[in-house]
Write a protein that holds these residues in place. Structure first.
Motif, PDB file in Angstrom:
ATOM      1  N   ILE A 246       0.840  -1.197   0.000  1.00  0.00           N
ATOM      2  CA  ILE A 246       0.000   0.000   0.000  1.00  0.00           C
ATOM      3  C   ILE A 246       0.874   1.245   0.000  1.00  0.00           C
ATOM      4  O   ILE A 246       2.000   1.233   0.492  1.00  0.00           O
ATOM      5  N   GLU A 247       0.355   2.330  -0.552  1.00  0.00           N
ATOM      6  CA  GLU A 247       1.026   3.616  -0.476  1.00  0.00           C
ATOM      7  C   GLU A 247       0.003   4.711  -0.754  1.00  0.00           C
ATOM      8  O   GLU A 247      -1.119   4.427  -1.172  1.00  0.00           O
ATOM      9  N   GLY A 248       0.387   5.950  -0.508  1.00  0.00           N
ATOM     10  CA  GLY A 248      -0.521   7.069  -0.742  1.00  0.00           C
ATOM     11  C   GLY A 248      -0.637   7.969   0.471  1.00  0.00           C
ATOM     12  O   GLY A 248      -0.092   7.686   1.551  1.00  0.00           O
ATOM     13  N   SER A 249      -1.367   9.059   0.322  1.00  0.00           N
ATOM     14  CA  SER A 249      -1.384  10.115   1.331  1.00  0.00           C
ATOM     15  C   SER A 249      -1.820   9.638   2.716  1.00  0.00           C
ATOM     16  O   SER A 249      -1.251  10.055   3.727  1.00  0.00           O
ATOM     17  N   LEU A 250      -2.831   8.783   2.795  1.00  0.00           N
ATOM     18  CA  LEU A 250      -3.288   8.314   4.097  1.00  0.00           C
ATOM     19  C   LEU A 250      -2.220   7.444   4.759  1.00  0.00           C
ATOM     20  O   LEU A 250      -2.012   7.519   5.984  1.00  0.00           O
ATOM     21  N   VAL A 251      -1.538   6.646   3.989  1.00  0.00           N
ATOM     22  CA  VAL A 251      -0.450   5.812   4.515  1.00  0.00           C
ATOM     23  C   VAL A 251       0.711   6.689   4.953  1.00  0.00           C
ATOM     24  O   VAL A 251       1.325   6.455   6.005  1.00  0.00           O
ATOM     25  N   TYR A 252       1.024   7.730   4.165  1.00  0.00           N
ATOM     26  CA  TYR A 252       2.131   8.622   4.509  1.00  0.00           C
ATOM     27  C   TYR A 252       1.909   9.291   5.871  1.00  0.00           C
ATOM     28  O   TYR A 252       2.859   9.523   6.615  1.00  0.00           O
ATOM     29  N   ALA A 253       0.653   9.596   6.177  1.00  0.00           N
ATOM     30  CA  ALA A 253       0.351  10.257   7.446  1.00  0.00           C
ATOM     31  C   ALA A 253       0.757   9.400   8.645  1.00  0.00           C
ATOM     32  O   ALA A 253       1.030   9.916   9.726  1.00  0.00           O
ATOM     33  N   PHE A 254       0.810   8.085   8.456  1.00  0.00           N
ATOM     34  CA  PHE A 254       1.160   7.158   9.537  1.00  0.00           C
ATOM     35  C   PHE A 254       2.541   6.536   9.333  1.00  0.00           C
ATOM     36  O   PHE A 254       2.924   5.649  10.092  1.00  0.00           O
ATOM     37  N   SER A 255       3.282   6.975   8.329  1.00  0.00           N
ATOM     38  CA  SER A 255       4.503   6.251   7.950  1.00  0.00           C
ATOM     39  C   SER A 255       5.528   6.187   9.074  1.00  0.00           C
ATOM     40  O   SER A 255       6.181   5.149   9.264  1.00  0.00           O
ATOM     41  N   ALA A 256       5.686   7.267   9.841  1.00  0.00           N
ATOM     42  CA  ALA A 256       6.671   7.248  10.925  1.00  0.00           C
ATOM     43  C   ALA A 256       6.291   6.209  11.971  1.00  0.00           C
ATOM     44  O   ALA A 256       7.138   5.419  12.425  1.00  0.00           O
ATOM     45  N   ALA A 257       5.025   6.190  12.362  1.00  0.00           N
ATOM     46  CA  ALA A 257       4.577   5.241  13.387  1.00  0.00           C
ATOM     47  C   ALA A 257       4.655   3.803  12.871  1.00  0.00           C
ATOM     48  O   ALA A 257       5.043   2.883  13.609  1.00  0.00           O
ATOM     49  N   ILE A 258       4.296   3.595  11.610  1.00  0.00           N
ATOM     50  CA  ILE A 258       4.368   2.249  11.031  1.00  0.00           C
ATOM     51  C   ILE A 258       5.813   1.776  10.986  1.00  0.00           C
ATOM     52  O   ILE A 258       6.126   0.635  11.353  1.00  0.00           O
ATOM     53  N   ARG A 259       6.700   2.654  10.533  1.00  0.00           N
ATOM     54  CA  ARG A 259       8.121   2.272  10.427  1.00  0.00           C
ATOM     55  C   ARG A 259       8.691   1.921  11.795  1.00  0.00           C
ATOM     56  O   ARG A 259       9.429   0.933  11.934  1.00  0.00           O
ATOM     57  N   ARG A 260       8.359   2.690  12.801  1.00  0.00           N
ATOM     58  CA  ARG A 260       8.890   2.419  14.141  1.00  0.00           C
ATOM     59  C   ARG A 260       8.363   1.092  14.679  1.00  0.00           C
ATOM     60  O   ARG A 260       9.085   0.354  15.363  1.00  0.00           O
ATOM     61  N   GLN A 261       7.104   0.787  14.402  1.00  0.00           N
ATOM     62  CA  GLN A 261       6.541  -0.482  14.878  1.00  0.00           C
ATOM     63  C   GLN A 261       7.220  -1.657  14.179  1.00  0.00           C
ATOM     64  O   GLN A 261       7.494  -2.687  14.802  1.00  0.00           O
ATOM     65  N   ILE A 262       7.512  -1.504  12.899  1.00  0.00           N
ATOM     66  CA  ILE A 262       8.221  -2.564  12.176  1.00  0.00           C
ATOM     67  C   ILE A 262       9.615  -2.750  12.756  1.00  0.00           C
ATOM     68  O   ILE A 262      10.089  -3.877  12.945  1.00  0.00           O
ATOM     69  N   GLU A 263      10.290  -1.637  13.065  1.00  0.00           N
ATOM     70  CA  GLU A 263      11.637  -1.712  13.637  1.00  0.00           C
ATOM     71  C   GLU A 263      11.615  -2.403  14.999  1.00  0.00           C
ATOM     72  O   GLU A 263      12.535  -3.155  15.334  1.00  0.00           O
ATOM     73  N   ALA A 264      10.576  -2.153  15.766  1.00  0.00           N
ATOM     74  CA  ALA A 264      10.500  -2.699  17.121  1.00  0.00           C
ATOM     75  C   ALA A 264      10.015  -4.146  17.149  1.00  0.00           C
ATOM     76  O   ALA A 264      10.476  -4.953  17.956  1.00  0.00           O
ATOM     77  N   GLY A 266       9.193  -6.131  14.084  1.00  0.00           N
ATOM     78  CA  GLY A 266       9.369  -6.929  12.871  1.00  0.00           C
ATOM     79  C   GLY A 266       8.217  -6.828  11.893  1.00  0.00           C
ATOM     80  O   GLY A 266       8.316  -7.275  10.753  1.00  0.00           O
ATOM     81  N   GLN A 267       7.123  -6.234  12.327  1.00  0.00           N
ATOM     82  CA  GLN A 267       5.969  -6.010  11.468  1.00  0.00           C
ATOM     83  C   GLN A 267       5.055  -4.984  12.134  1.00  0.00           C
ATOM     84  O   GLN A 267       5.219  -4.662  13.303  1.00  0.00           O
ATOM     85  N   ALA A 268       4.122  -4.464  11.360  1.00  0.00           N
ATOM     86  CA  ALA A 268       3.153  -3.507  11.904  1.00  0.00           C
ATOM     87  C   ALA A 268       1.755  -3.917  11.477  1.00  0.00           C
ATOM     88  O   ALA A 268       1.538  -4.322  10.324  1.00  0.00           O
ATOM     89  N   LEU A 269       0.824  -3.840  12.403  1.00  0.00           N
ATOM     90  CA  LEU A 269      -0.566  -4.180  12.116  1.00  0.00           C
ATOM     91  C   LEU A 269      -1.392  -2.908  12.084  1.00  0.00           C
ATOM     92  O   LEU A 269      -1.461  -2.173  13.065  1.00  0.00           O
ATOM     93  N   ILE A 270      -2.003  -2.632  10.946  1.00  0.00           N
ATOM     94  CA  ILE A 270      -2.901  -1.496  10.824  1.00  0.00           C
ATOM     95  C   ILE A 270      -4.314  -2.027  10.620  1.00  0.00           C
ATOM     96  O   ILE A 270      -4.510  -3.184  10.236  1.00  0.00           O
ATOM     97  N   HIS A 271      -5.303  -1.199  10.906  1.00  0.00           N
ATOM     98  CA  HIS A 271      -6.697  -1.578  10.689  1.00  0.00           C
ATOM     99  C   HIS A 271      -7.351  -0.583   9.750  1.00  0.00           C
ATOM    100  O   HIS A 271      -7.155   0.630   9.873  1.00  0.00           O
ATOM    101  N   LEU A 272      -8.114  -1.107   8.833  1.00  0.00           N
ATOM    102  CA  LEU A 272      -8.733  -0.301   7.802  1.00  0.00           C
ATOM    103  C   LEU A 272     -10.247  -0.358   7.931  1.00  0.00           C
ATOM    104  O   LEU A 272     -10.841  -1.440   7.952  1.00  0.00           O
TER     105      LEU A 272
END
Length: 411
Positions: A246-264, A266-272
């Protein structure tokens, strides 16, 4: 105002011709300093121009507290940069170039013609009037043993002795436009702490979509959906389904938080939430209506308006058992889980996180380890979502660094 102060004997080199470097050049020239600006590309402002394709979003008109909050963990430091040059001041500055602006329905601010090129042309004209000398196809290679700057061009390498230099070399995304992050090694070799550059405002990858979803819906936009992460307020917007994620403006708004969760983790779970305007109870009531001979796909379309890529993604991620009972699908429609495994490559990202920490510079953005060397723009360690926040902070940091440099030059 394009009038320069009484000229001094000071000579300053600026490395990088993006918004931060150009803004610094303007402030320094107005302060009476002789300015030479060097950029490795054939022309300056290339990333700025590309950012304007489809509409030059220059800043945002939301309240100041909300605006500063967009800078996340570095909002205190960025707020200091914006103190004398915030979104309103930026708009006034643009108007001074003869370019009108307007506020869109989302609060984003654009030039009246939606284009970046006229703004850049007017700005470069002002810089020429101020006496700024711009050298293109001129790459900075670091320092010589005597402290002079190494500048490589088609004519060979030259040593440039300047009273001070200001680095505005961007981050590590869109290398083809000049932001290749090569400066990180040059600063680290001189004892400057640099945080690793990471993708920001970027897409993310999943383990893999089914062949059907990938072939039929890659590139399809999901509009009017809400995305959420644990501990984060859900936001409504849109994004795009890609062949691998996935990509796009809504994803970009959360990109920092998603990236940090993956770093911590190994993956990130979002809900749509596929239908954010329809409460769960109302959706369950609608889906509970008899569907007769209609297929489940037809029932979802008739009762909830769910079809196309939204229906396909629901089929992809919700358990098969939930499709046996329409009302059992409602919770999945309202909170469809997507597991993200990694960011897309740095060079594909709109911007980057990491760089020179604010702890490594003083209040005037001078490197503590290298007196007389100042940093501005995206090479500082901060990040923000798209929406004009990136550009605003780049402009503001260029001004702060230039003002810090002028203060440092004073006897």
């Amino acid at each position: 105002m394009t009038t320069a102060a009484k000229p001094t004997t000071h000579h300053v080199a600026i490395i990088g011709g993006g918004p931060a470097g150009l803004m610094a050049a303007e402030v320094l020239a107005q302060g009476g300093v002789r300015v030479e600006l060097f950029d490795a590309m054939p022309s300056v402002g290339r990333k700025f121009l590309l950012a304007g394709v489809g509409g030059m979003n220059i800043t945002h008109a939301e309240p100041k507290d909300a605006f500063v909050g967009r800078y996340g963990e570095r909002q205190t430091e960025v707020a200091a940069l914006l103190r004398d040059f915030d979104a309103d001041a930026l708009r006034a500055w643009i108007h001074g170039l003869g370019i009108d602006t307007f506020v869109g329905t989302s609060g984003r601010v654009f030039p009246s013609d939606m284009k970046a090129a006229p703004l850049l042309r007017a700005w470069l004209r002002r810089l020429r009037e101020l006496g700024v000398t711009i050298h293109t196809r001129s790459r900075w290679l670091g320092w010589n043993a005597d402290g002079s700057l190494r500048i490589a061009s088609a004519d060979g390498e030259r040593a440039l002795a300047a009273d001070a230099c200001l680095l505005a070399l961007g981050g590590g995304s869109w290398a083809r436009l000049g932001s290749d992050g090569a400066w990180t090694a040059l600063l680290q070799a001189r004892g400057v702490e640099v945080a690793a550059l990471k993708p920001s405002n970027c897409g993310f990858e999943v383990a893999g979509w089914s062949e059907y979803l990938r072939d039929k819906f890659a590139g399809a936009p999901l509009k009017n959906v809400a995305l959420s992460l644990p501990g984060q307020t859900p936001r409504i917007g849109e994004f795009v389904l890609t062949a691998g994620g996935i990509e796009g403006s809504l994803v970009y708004a959360f990109s920092a938080a998603i990236r940090r969760q993956i770093e911590a983790e190994g993956q990130a779970l979002i809900h749509l939430d596929l239908l954010p305007q329809m409460p769960l109870a109302k959706l369950q009531q609608a889906l509970a209506k008899p569907r007769g001979k209609h297929s489940m796909a037809k029932h979802l379309h008739r009762q909830a308006g769910l079809d196309g890529v939204k229906a396909a993604l629901l089929r992809e991620l919700a358990p098969a058992a939930a499709f046996a009972e329409p009302t059992a699908l409602a919770p999945w429609i309202k909170a469809l889980p997507i597991t993200l495994l990694r960011t897309r490559p740095l060079d594909e990202a709109i911007s980057s996180a990491g760089g020179v920490p604010f702890e490594a510079v003083d209040d005037g953005l001078m490197l503590k380890a290298l007196p007389g060397v100042f940093c501005a723009g995206e090479m500082l360690d901060w990040e923000a979502p798209t929406g004009g926040y990136l550009l605003t902070a780049c402009f503001a940091s260029g001004r702060v660094a230039a003002q810090g440099l002028l203060a440092w030059l004073k006897p």
